[in-house]
Write a protein that holds these residues in place. Structure first.
Motif, PDB file in Angstrom:
ATOM      1  N   ASN A 162     -12.649  -0.897  18.326  1.00 20.63           N
ATOM      2  CA  ASN A 162     -13.658  -1.049  17.266  1.00 20.63           C
ATOM      3  C   ASN A 162     -14.890  -0.189  17.479  1.00 20.63           C
ATOM      4  O   ASN A 162     -15.779  -0.171  16.642  1.00 20.63           O
ATOM      5  CB  ASN A 162     -14.036  -2.528  17.067  1.00 20.63           C
ATOM      6  N   ASP A 163     -14.941   0.542  18.596  1.00 19.00           N
ATOM      7  CA  ASP A 163     -16.163   1.296  18.889  1.00 19.00           C
ATOM      8  C   ASP A 163     -15.821   2.611  19.587  1.00 19.00           C
ATOM      9  O   ASP A 163     -15.666   3.658  18.942  1.00 19.00           O
ATOM     10  CB  ASP A 163     -17.090   0.407  19.741  1.00 19.00           C
ATOM     11  N   SER A 164     -15.625   2.569  20.900  1.00 18.97           N
ATOM     12  CA  SER A 164     -15.572   3.828  21.654  1.00 18.97           C
ATOM     13  C   SER A 164     -14.390   4.710  21.254  1.00 18.97           C
ATOM     14  O   SER A 164     -14.520   5.922  21.184  1.00 18.97           O
ATOM     15  CB  SER A 164     -15.539   3.544  23.153  1.00 18.97           C
ATOM     16  N   ALA A 210     -18.969  -8.112  21.105  1.00 18.33           N
ATOM     17  CA  ALA A 210     -20.414  -7.862  21.152  1.00 18.33           C
ATOM     18  C   ALA A 210     -20.774  -6.651  20.284  1.00 18.33           C
ATOM     19  O   ALA A 210     -21.811  -6.641  19.616  1.00 18.33           O
ATOM     20  CB  ALA A 210     -20.867  -7.626  22.591  1.00 18.33           C
ATOM     21  N   GLU A 211     -19.912  -5.637  20.292  1.00 16.89           N
ATOM     22  CA  GLU A 211     -20.221  -4.426  19.504  1.00 16.89           C
ATOM     23  C   GLU A 211     -20.146  -4.716  18.003  1.00 16.89           C
ATOM     24  O   GLU A 211     -20.844  -4.081  17.208  1.00 16.89           O
ATOM     25  CB  GLU A 211     -19.276  -3.279  19.876  1.00 16.89           C
ATOM     26  N   ALA A 212     -19.319  -5.672  17.624  1.00 20.29           N
ATOM     27  CA  ALA A 212     -19.242  -6.043  16.211  1.00 20.29           C
ATOM     28  C   ALA A 212     -20.515  -6.772  15.786  1.00 20.29           C
ATOM     29  O   ALA A 212     -21.067  -6.522  14.708  1.00 20.29           O
ATOM     30  CB  ALA A 212     -18.012  -6.909  15.951  1.00 20.29           C
ATOM     31  N   GLY A 275     -29.677  -3.209  21.743  1.00 16.34           N
ATOM     32  CA  GLY A 275     -29.402  -3.994  22.954  1.00 16.34           C
ATOM     33  C   GLY A 275     -28.885  -3.184  24.118  1.00 16.34           C
ATOM     34  O   GLY A 275     -28.567  -3.747  25.170  1.00 16.34           O
ATOM     35  N   HIS A 276     -28.794  -1.865  23.963  1.00  8.51           N
ATOM     36  CA  HIS A 276     -28.103  -1.068  24.979  1.00  8.51           C
ATOM     37  C   HIS A 276     -28.978  -0.591  26.133  1.00  8.51           C
ATOM     38  O   HIS A 276     -28.450  -0.261  27.183  1.00  8.51           O
ATOM     39  CB  HIS A 276     -27.403   0.129  24.325  1.00  8.51           C
ATOM     40  N   TRP A 277     -30.306  -0.521  25.937  1.00 11.19           N
ATOM     41  CA  TRP A 277     -31.099   0.005  27.070  1.00 11.19           C
ATOM     42  C   TRP A 277     -30.992  -0.950  28.249  1.00 11.19           C
ATOM     43  O   TRP A 277     -30.744  -0.529  29.379  1.00 11.19           O
ATOM     44  CB  TRP A 277     -32.560   0.265  26.661  1.00 11.19           C
ATOM     45  N   ARG A 291     -18.901  -6.559  32.158  1.00 16.23           N
ATOM     46  CA  ARG A 291     -18.278  -5.656  31.201  1.00 16.23           C
ATOM     47  C   ARG A 291     -19.371  -5.084  30.288  1.00 16.23           C
ATOM     48  O   ARG A 291     -20.395  -5.743  30.059  1.00 16.23           O
ATOM     49  CB  ARG A 291     -17.260  -6.407  30.340  1.00 16.23           C
ATOM     50  N   HIS A 292     -19.090  -3.905  29.736  1.00 14.83           N
ATOM     51  CA  HIS A 292     -20.077  -3.283  28.844  1.00 14.83           C
ATOM     52  C   HIS A 292     -20.476  -4.256  27.728  1.00 14.83           C
ATOM     53  O   HIS A 292     -21.664  -4.475  27.470  1.00 14.83           O
ATOM     54  CB  HIS A 292     -19.494  -1.997  28.257  1.00 14.83           C
ATOM     55  N   GLY A 293     -19.492  -4.882  27.093  1.00 13.97           N
ATOM     56  CA  GLY A 293     -19.784  -5.795  25.982  1.00 13.97           C
ATOM     57  C   GLY A 293     -20.578  -7.014  26.423  1.00 13.97           C
ATOM     58  O   GLY A 293     -21.467  -7.491  25.698  1.00 13.97           O
ATOM     59  N   ALA A 295     -22.720  -7.074  28.874  1.00 16.56           N
ATOM     60  CA  ALA A 295     -24.085  -6.599  29.105  1.00 16.56           C
ATOM     61  C   ALA A 295     -24.801  -6.362  27.773  1.00 16.56           C
ATOM     62  O   ALA A 295     -25.999  -6.637  27.629  1.00 16.56           O
ATOM     63  CB  ALA A 295     -24.048  -5.309  29.934  1.00 16.56           C
ATOM     64  N   VAL A 296     -24.070  -5.879  26.773  1.00 15.29           N
ATOM     65  CA  VAL A 296     -24.669  -5.644  25.453  1.00 15.29           C
ATOM     66  C   VAL A 296     -25.103  -6.974  24.828  1.00 15.29           C
ATOM     67  O   VAL A 296     -26.160  -7.067  24.185  1.00 15.29           O
ATOM     68  CB  VAL A 296     -23.667  -4.894  24.538  1.00 15.29           C
ATOM     69  N   ALA A 297     -24.322  -8.030  25.035  1.00 15.17           N
ATOM     70  CA  ALA A 297     -24.696  -9.342  24.490  1.00 15.17           C
ATOM     71  C   ALA A 297     -26.020  -9.808  25.100  1.00 15.17           C
ATOM     72  O   ALA A 297     -26.925 -10.262  24.387  1.00 15.17           O
ATOM     73  CB  ALA A 297     -23.589 -10.366  24.758  1.00 15.17           C
TER      74      ALA A 297
HETATM   75 ZN    ZN Z   1     -21.788  -0.145  23.453  1.00 19.47          ZN
END
Ligand code: ZN
Ligand code: NAD
Length: 398
Positions: A162-164, A210-212, A275-277, A291-293, A295-297
């Motif tokens: 859904n993203d990368s 999380a990306e959604a 939310g990515h910084w 996981r990346h997601g 951490a994004v949450a």
């Molecule tokens: Zn991301």
């Protein structure tokens, strides 16, 4: 800092103006059971230009290989069945999945050597089946071997589908910095096989959601309401709801790349990096235990609360964001958010400078003024962040 540049001195001598345009186009297929000989998706994706049979290399994430025993045999049988279209240069290769493969510099040489030994050239399609980390790694290698092979991504995680996986970036980690080496290289094709997700661990199914939530918050308030309405089904990973989430999220990411005016990120803006910084900082400070997601949450929860603290966002909207994230099963607190008790330096804040440095130019952080209404800011108030972090610990901490 946003200082105006001094006037540029006129160029001396003769200046030729070199200019050309390159157009990119790639299909993103949605299918199931891509290696069923009756499924023509891979042929359609690979055989768009040039003569047949197309030379092919297949690289598989070892997490996928373990979860799908016999996959190599199915791939080989698929190609044999379609030998007028496809020709394998070597048996499928397996590479490690997850962040480890992006961090191991030797892995770049290994895959490069395997491609050399197999005789891969610029007309070779490299089909990569795996998660976001493995696709970033294979993408980096294929972008640089012979200055570019044709990468066909078969993303195998929610995040990658859904993203990368539908995007234009490749990377590996180096010198302790995430994504330090990388390129902007659009894939040749993307095939999202929804069946591949069946074997994904629940942790990774959740992380990709999380990306959604992110892209709904900054681009599509109706999608955010849909996510709220389907929260129980999504929290239970029901396939129909997951598939709708993945499609809509992928569409929104593709729209941003095609229509956002800066597909190769030449400016300083990071329009999709809500939310990515903090997320990138938490990923590296936790040594990628998150996981990346995940951490994004946490990063979205922090920036959402921060927007309340500085009077940009109302409590009710922030409450909806927290309820959705927590209801999907995300932790909204991480010990590395803890501000130092004695007022000493807070290493989390280094994440802001790292975030700025990654693109260069001025700091650009996305905040929310309302659900679906992003606001770009160029400075962050540390006191507001401390208040936001403390609020998260009180409500979601130990
Ligand atoms: Zn991301
Ligand atoms: N290029 C971009 O634009 C971009 C955007 C966002 C994130 N990323 C990167 O993506 C990476 C995270 O990707 P991810 O969330 O997909 O996780 P991941 O690639 O780290 O995969 C997680 C784990 O799942 C395993 N796995 C993958 N597919 C599986 C399947 N179908 N069944 C069972 N196990 C499977 C992997 O082997 C790995 O152990 C990070 O490195 C992040 O930086 C890149």
């Amino acid at each position: 800092m946003n200082r105006a540049l001094p006037p540029v001195p006129p160029a001396a001598g003769q200046v030729y103006r070199q200019q050309f345009r390159v157009e990119y186009e790639y299909p993103v297929h949605f299918t199931t059971d891509v290696f069923d000989p009756a499924n023509p998706c891979l042929i359609a994706a690979v055989c768009r230009q040039g003569a047949s049979p197309r030379p092919l290399m297949v690289v598989v994430d070892d997490g996928v290989a373990r979860a799908w025993p016999g996959l190599d045999g199915r791939i080989t049988a698929y190609v044999a069945h379609h030998q007028q279209y496809l020709r394998l240069l070597a048996p499928p290769l397996t590479v490690p999945g997850g962040e480890a493969v992006k961090t191991d510099q030797e892995a770049i040489r290994d895959l490069g050597r395997r491609l050399l030994e197999a005789g891969a050239d610029r007309h070779t399609a490299v089909v990569a089946v795996g998660g976001g980390a493995m696709l970033d790694f294979v993408g980096f290698v294929t972008a640089t071997v012979h200055r570019g092979l044709r990468l066909v991504r078969l993303p195998s995680t929610v995040l990658a589908q859904n993203d990368s996986g539908v995007g234009v970036k490749t990377s590996v980690n180096a010198f302790g910095v995430k994504n330090f080496l990388g390129t902007f290289t659009p894939p040749y094709a993307v095939i999202n096989d929804l069946e591949l997700l069946e074997t994904l661990h629940e942790r990774d199914k959740r992380a990709g959601m999380a990306e959604a939530v992110k892209v709904a918050l900054i681009r599509d308030p109706a999608f955010f309401t849909w996510l709220e309405d389907h929260r129980p089904a999504l929290a239970a990973f029901e396939p129909a709801a997951m598939h709708t989430l993945i499609r809509r999220c992928a569409e929104l990411h593709m729209d941003q790349i095609a229509g956002g005016g800066d597909p190769f990120e030449c400016g300083s803006a990071r329009p999709l990096d809500y939310g990515h910084w903090a997320a990138h900082r938490l990923e590296s400070s936790s040594d990628y235990a998150l996981r990346h997601g995940e951490a994004v949450a946490v990063g979205m929860a922090l920036d959402t609360r921060y927007a309340v603290e500085i009077g940009l966002l109302d409590e009710a909207a922030a409450g909806r964001v927290m309820a959705l994230l927590a209801g999907l099963g995300f932790a909204l607190w991480h010990p590395h958010l803890e501000p130092p008790a004695d007022g000493g330096p807070w290493t989390l804040l280094d994440g802001l400078e790292e975030f700025r440095e990654h693109l260069g130019g001025e700091l650009s952080v996305i905040l929310l003024a309302a659900i679906g209404s992003p606001r770009e800011v160029h400075a962050v108030d540390p006191a507001g962040l401390v208040a936001a972090a403390r609020w998260l610990r009180r409500h979601y901490g130990p």
